[in-house]
Design an enzyme around this catalytic site. Sequence first.
Site, short mmCIF file in Angstrom:
data_model
loop_
_atom_site.label_atom_id
_atom_site.label_comp_id
_atom_site.label_asym_id
_atom_site.label_seq_id
_atom_site.Cartn_x
_atom_site.Cartn_y
_atom_site.Cartn_z
N CYS A 105 -66.71 9.78 -15.64
CA CYS A 105 -65.46 10.29 -16.20
C CYS A 105 -65.77 11.45 -17.13
O CYS A 105 -66.71 11.37 -17.92
CB CYS A 105 -64.75 9.16 -16.95
N HIS A 147 -58.53 6.05 -10.17
CA HIS A 147 -59.21 6.39 -11.43
C HIS A 147 -58.29 7.25 -12.31
O HIS A 147 -58.13 6.98 -13.50
CB HIS A 147 -60.52 7.12 -11.12
N GLU A 148 -57.69 8.29 -11.72
CA GLU A 148 -56.82 9.17 -12.50
C GLU A 148 -55.53 8.44 -12.90
O GLU A 148 -55.02 8.63 -14.01
CB GLU A 148 -56.51 10.46 -11.73
N HIS A 151 -55.82 6.52 -16.00
CA HIS A 151 -55.71 7.33 -17.23
C HIS A 151 -54.27 7.40 -17.73
O HIS A 151 -54.04 7.33 -18.94
CB HIS A 151 -56.22 8.76 -17.00
#
Length: 196
Positions: A105, A147-148, A151
């Site tokens: 990351c 993954h994004e 966030h």
Amino acid sequence: MILPIVAYGDPVLRKVGEDIDKDYPKLSELISNMWETMYNASGVGLAAPQIGLPIRLFVVDTTPFSDDEDLLPEEQKQLNGFKKVFINAQIEEETGADWPFNEGCLSIPDVREDVNRKEQIRITYLDENFEEYQETYDGLLARVIQHEYDHIEGILFTDKLSSLKKRLLKGRLANISKGKISVDYRMRFPNVKKGR
């Protein structure tokens, strides 16, 4: 314009992002800056919280992954040129087996660990023109999006590690938040003493 990437430990990385609308100030400029920032840091994805904005916006370009010789030709083709903006995204469903992949990351430089994720997702989102889509992705594409997406939900990949791994990483993560790390892109560290 290249923006500083927010480092591990900043509270903005723990906020659930707010939905935005077409009138969000300077949205096209923001998206352009996010692409420039991501490419400058050699990333394949960047979420707005990583540049200090708690909103539901992230960008993905998986083209660099398409060079991986371990991938099947159809996977390489799928990843090559996949470049999208995701606004107000909602993952509707995650299906399939959990599979591990080594993730990193931009907000947590020099830390890479195997993370288990479901192999397929169904996601609803708006693009930069506020056109709505519902699409299904699998494999590496699904993983980068997951993954994004994490966030904008206030989740980091390190949250998905075992408690033993988390304990082993504790010192390194503390050093990242204090700026005790060398990176070749601009970062903003939450625990750096002023005047240093």
